[in-house]
Design an enzyme around this catalytic site. Structure first.
Site, short mmCIF file in Angstrom:
data_model
loop_
_atom_site.label_atom_id
_atom_site.label_comp_id
_atom_site.label_asym_id
_atom_site.label_seq_id
_atom_site.Cartn_x
_atom_site.Cartn_y
_atom_site.Cartn_z
N ASP A 179 0.59 -1.29 0.03
CA ASP A 179 -0.29 0.44 -0.14
C ASP A 179 0.80 1.18 -0.17
O ASP A 179 1.80 1.16 0.26
CB ASP A 179 -0.85 0.25 1.31
CG ASP A 179 -1.91 1.23 1.23
OD1 ASP A 179 -2.47 1.38 -0.14
OD2 ASP A 179 -1.86 1.51 2.94
N ASP A 225 -1.04 5.51 0.49
CA ASP A 225 -0.69 5.72 1.96
C ASP A 225 -1.01 5.09 2.70
O ASP A 225 -1.04 4.59 3.68
CB ASP A 225 -2.18 6.83 1.31
CG ASP A 225 -2.19 7.58 0.80
OD1 ASP A 225 -1.60 8.36 0.15
OD2 ASP A 225 -2.82 7.10 -1.04
#
Length: 367
Positions: A41, A43
């Site tokens: 991922d 963010d």
């Protein structure tokens, strides 16, 4: 997992239709060697508010140098893969557009599978959605009144998204135009804290249209995103790396692959301890440096869960944590305490969510 030398973290008796993890897993080898590809991922894991998270650049560089493939899998549909790759490279994490998989790409494939080629699609979002739709042979438009409108799609459009864009979506959805969303994350981490995400924007349209229609969602934790990731990366032994239980970790659970939770974004330890089975990661680490090391076993001994000198148990409706040494002292790893607590909490909760008092146990870790 083939010849991957993993250990510990046994799954409970419901393994199969529903896997129930009783404690975090262990790995003799560094995770960067045990898995061929990290599905990261962005963010809250690699960066927040556009700036690199501490230790992320160095850890990813070391993992890549050791032979691990890195792919960046994000529910954020705002930017194109090219733009994300440029940003990562500027931060010191060299990346190509092909290394980036977005929920915009996943939802564009989902729409393209269900509407005629060349169809106009109303876009409520950023350039990432428009590029992904064109890649699938669809025509992005901005008005609900375009003839032959085949779909409405929402994706995160940044903090300056005009209110009129939500109105256009509402007009179309109210008329029965099929509705899609790149993802429904209610929040997104940024430099100033946690802000509203695309899920909050989806709720605006839902409320405006009476709450009777649900969008088809592509992003994590749902299967379209996992499918998109597998198609684009070809990973054989992937490890999902994320900061969110309800997207990253649940997505790994749904895809039947292992996961690493890092505490650099949304999730805190109290939330991890209360996690239901689909939100329980295989491994936990403070940050991305966890990729570069093995993971210690969590042993169950006489009602206690033991990891690195920490002992966790349940007494009087509360988690109890003992041993481990003085927090902050050399050689004392609070993550081992977290792992032990996970074992006690998850074993007590079984197939549900842990409702134990965790305050004193977390205080023992300085949290």
């Amino acid at each position: 997992m083939g010849d991957v030398e993993l250990r510990g973290g046994e799954l409970g008796p419901e393994r199969g239709a529903r896997r129930v993890r009783r404690r975090p897993g262990g790995s003799v080898r560094p995770l960067s060697e045990a898995y061929d590809t990290a599905l990261l991922d962005l963010d809250g894991v690699v960066y927040a508010g556009g700036e690199a998270i501490p230790h992320a650049v160095e850890a990813l560089g070391a993992a890549r140098a050791g032979g691990m493939n890195l792919a960046y899998v994000t529910n954020n549909a705002l930017r194109t893969p090219d733009a994300v790759a440029v940003h990562l490279t500027e931060l010191g994490v060299p990346a190509e557009a092909a290394d980036v998989i977005t929920s915009a790409q996943a939802v564009a494939r989902l729409i393209a599978d269900e509407v005629p080629a060349g169809s106009p699609v109303l876009v409520v979002g950023g350039e990432g959605l428009r590029v992904a739709l064109r890649e699938r042979g669809l025509e992005p438009v901005e008005s609900a009144d375009v003839p032959g409108l085949a779909a409405v799609v929402q994706g995160y459009g940044g903090p300056d998204m005009p209110w009129a864009r939500f109105a256009e979506a509402g007009y179309a959805v109210a008329r029965g135009v099929p509705w899609y969303a790149s993802n429904t994350d209610l929040t997104i981490p940024g430099a100033r804290g946690i802000g509203p995400g695309n899920g909050a924007a989806v709720e605006v349209v839902r409320i405006a249209t009476g709450g009777v229609v649900e969008p088809k969602v592509a992003g994590k934790p749902l299967p379209p995103m996992h499918r998109e990731t597998v198609l684009r990366t070809g990973a054989e032994r992937p490890l999902v790396v994320g900061d969110r239980l309800d997207t990253d970790i649940e997505g790994a659970f749904n895809g039947g692959v292992d996961s690493l939770l890092v505490f650099t974004g949304v999730t805190d330890v109290a939330q991890l301890l209360a996690a239901v089975p689909e939100h329980r990661p295989t491994y936990v680490a403070a940050d991305l440096r966890g990729l570069l090391v093995g993971q210690p076993d969590v042993a169950e001994l006489g009602g206690e869960f033991v990891c690195g000198g920490w002992r966790a148990s349940v007494s009087g409706g509360a988690l109890v944590l003992e041993g481990g040494g003085e927090v902050g002292a050399a050689g004392v790893d609070v993550m081992d305490g977290v792992r032990a607590l996970c074992g006690a909490a998850w074993a007590e909760a079984g197939s549900g969510a842990c409702g134990l008092d965790v305050g004193k146990a977390l205080g023992r870790l300085g949290m």
